[in-house]
Motif scaffolding. Structure first.
Motif, PDB file in Angstrom:
ATOM      1  N   GLY A 228       0.581  -4.313 -10.201  1.00 19.39           N
ATOM      2  CA  GLY A 228       0.395  -3.341 -11.266  1.00 19.39           C
ATOM      3  C   GLY A 228       1.063  -2.011 -11.005  1.00 19.39           C
ATOM      4  N   ASN A 229       0.577  -0.994 -11.744  1.00 20.38           N
ATOM      5  CA  ASN A 229       1.197   0.327 -11.707  1.00 20.38           C
ATOM      6  C   ASN A 229       1.095   1.013 -10.356  1.00 20.38           C
ATOM      7  N   SER A 230       0.080   0.644  -9.574  1.00 17.80           N
ATOM      8  CA  SER A 230      -0.123   1.293  -8.277  1.00 17.80           C
ATOM      9  C   SER A 230       0.483   0.518  -7.116  1.00 17.80           C
ATOM     10  N   ALA A 231       1.385  -0.423  -7.422  1.00 17.91           N
ATOM     11  CA  ALA A 231       1.998  -1.232  -6.368  1.00 17.91           C
ATOM     12  C   ALA A 231       2.796  -0.388  -5.378  1.00 17.91           C
ATOM     13  N   ASP A 232       3.152   0.841  -5.768  1.00 18.34           N
ATOM     14  CA  ASP A 232       3.859   1.744  -4.856  1.00 18.34           C
ATOM     15  C   ASP A 232       3.036   2.015  -3.604  1.00 18.34           C
ATOM     16  N   ARG A 233       1.714   1.870  -3.707  1.00 24.79           N
ATOM     17  CA  ARG A 233       0.842   2.073  -2.536  1.00 24.79           C
ATOM     18  C   ARG A 233       1.156   1.063  -1.429  1.00 24.79           C
ATOM     19  N   ILE A 234       1.582  -0.127  -1.806  1.00 29.91           N
ATOM     20  CA  ILE A 234       1.873  -1.146  -0.800  1.00 29.91           C
ATOM     21  C   ILE A 234       3.349  -1.158  -0.432  1.00 29.91           C
ATOM     22  N   LEU A 235       4.217  -0.785  -1.361  1.00 31.73           N
ATOM     23  CA  LEU A 235       5.658  -0.834  -1.104  1.00 31.73           C
ATOM     24  C   LEU A 235       6.109   0.280  -0.162  1.00 31.73           C
ATOM     25  N   GLN A 236       5.556   1.470  -0.308  1.00 31.78           N
ATOM     26  CA  GLN A 236       5.954   2.581   0.557  1.00 31.78           C
ATOM     27  C   GLN A 236       5.590   2.340   2.023  1.00 31.78           C
ATOM     28  N   PRO A 237       4.354   1.891   2.328  1.00 31.72           N
ATOM     29  CA  PRO A 237       4.038   1.557   3.729  1.00 31.72           C
ATOM     30  C   PRO A 237       4.902   0.426   4.268  1.00 31.72           C
ATOM     31  N   LEU A 238       5.266  -0.520   3.415  1.00 32.36           N
ATOM     32  CA  LEU A 238       6.144  -1.605   3.843  1.00 32.36           C
ATOM     33  C   LEU A 238       7.486  -1.047   4.289  1.00 32.36           C
ATOM     34  N   LEU A 239       8.036  -0.128   3.517  1.00 37.70           N
ATOM     35  CA  LEU A 239       9.301   0.496   3.894  1.00 37.70           C
ATOM     36  C   LEU A 239       9.162   1.278   5.201  1.00 37.70           C
ATOM     37  N   LEU A 240       8.046   1.988   5.353  1.00 31.08           N
ATOM     38  CA  LEU A 240       7.817   2.751   6.583  1.00 31.08           C
ATOM     39  C   LEU A 240       7.684   1.830   7.785  1.00 31.08           C
TER      40      LEU A 240
END
Length: 240
Positions: free
Chosen positions: A83-95
């Motif tokens: 959903g719209n808050s998927a950035d919460r999981i994508l940013q830590p993945l990149l880090l």
């Protein structure tokens, strides 16, 4: 929600016997609809409330990135959608890929107050995405019993025990203030790492000030709702 106040205004206008009150209700409703749906109102509100974006230094790293769930995934016909808050999981993945975090802890079960413990569908879906993307299972921790922000903090503290790792706290920018306060209340020192922002750069174009948009009603609601939640948590003593 802004739409709730619009309904109140229309009800007053429809049932009031006073022509003056009826006129006042109509104009107030129209003014509120306009103000709460413009880019400038939503953006200024977000800029004032949200945590600013964070860029980690080249030599900066953390033991654990704690991700607070909520809107990351959804389930329809047995399939998981992000959903719209998927950035919460994508940013830590990149880090993690950059070597900025060593482990990822996903905190959050069901937000339904009557739900039983260990309702982990959203967290499990997020963990599966991390694993498919190359994060070993040994570096993924799942806390699936918390139902709200306070329990995110208390249950994470229980998992960590006496350990004092260096923690990067990841959640939506509009939600970060309440999250930080709850974790500090549990004597967990965190570095905020906000994601999925409502705020953007200020504009000078005329439509930024004058063109109403229905999406802004949702943004205004989400931010004001979070402000109310913050005040309630403060009154209940949940914040540091």
């Amino acid at each position: 929600m802004p739409i709730t106040f619009l309904v109140y205004g229309l009800v007053i206008a429809a049932f009031s016997k006073s022509p003056r009150r009826k006129q006042w209700a109509i104009w107030t409703t129209l003014a509120w609809l306009f103000v709460s749906s413009t880019d400038v109102t939503t953006n200024e509100l977000a800029l004032a409330w949200e945590y600013a974006p964070v860029t980690l230094k080249a030599d900066e790293s953390y033991d654990i990135a704690v991700i607070l769930t909520g809107g990351i995934t959804g389930n329809k016909d047995g399939k998981v959608f992000f959903g719209n808050s998927a950035d919460r999981i994508l940013q830590p993945l990149l880090l993690y890929k950059e070597g900025k975090v060593k482990k990822i802890l996903i905190s959050g079960g069901s937000g339904i107050l009557s739900a039983q413990a260990d309702s982990t569908s959203e967290g499990k879906a997020a963990a599966q995405l991390l694993h498919i993307s190359g994060v070993p299972q040994s570096n993924i921790m799942l806390e699936g019993t918390s139902r709200n922000t306070r329990e995110n903090a208390t249950h994470t503290a229980r998992m960590l025990g006496n350990n004092k790792p260096k923690i990067l706290l990841v959640t939506s920018a509009f939600h970060m203030r309440r999250a930080v306060g709850c974790f500090q209340k549990e004597n967990i020192q965190v570095t905020p790492y906000p994601t999925d922002f409502f705020a953007s750069e200020r504009q000078t174009a005329w439509d930024y000030f004058l063109v109403p948009k229905e999406y802004n009603l949702l943004c205004t609601y989400r931010i004001v709702h979070e402000m109310v939640g913050y005040v309630v948590y403060w009154a209940l003593g949940y914040l540091s």
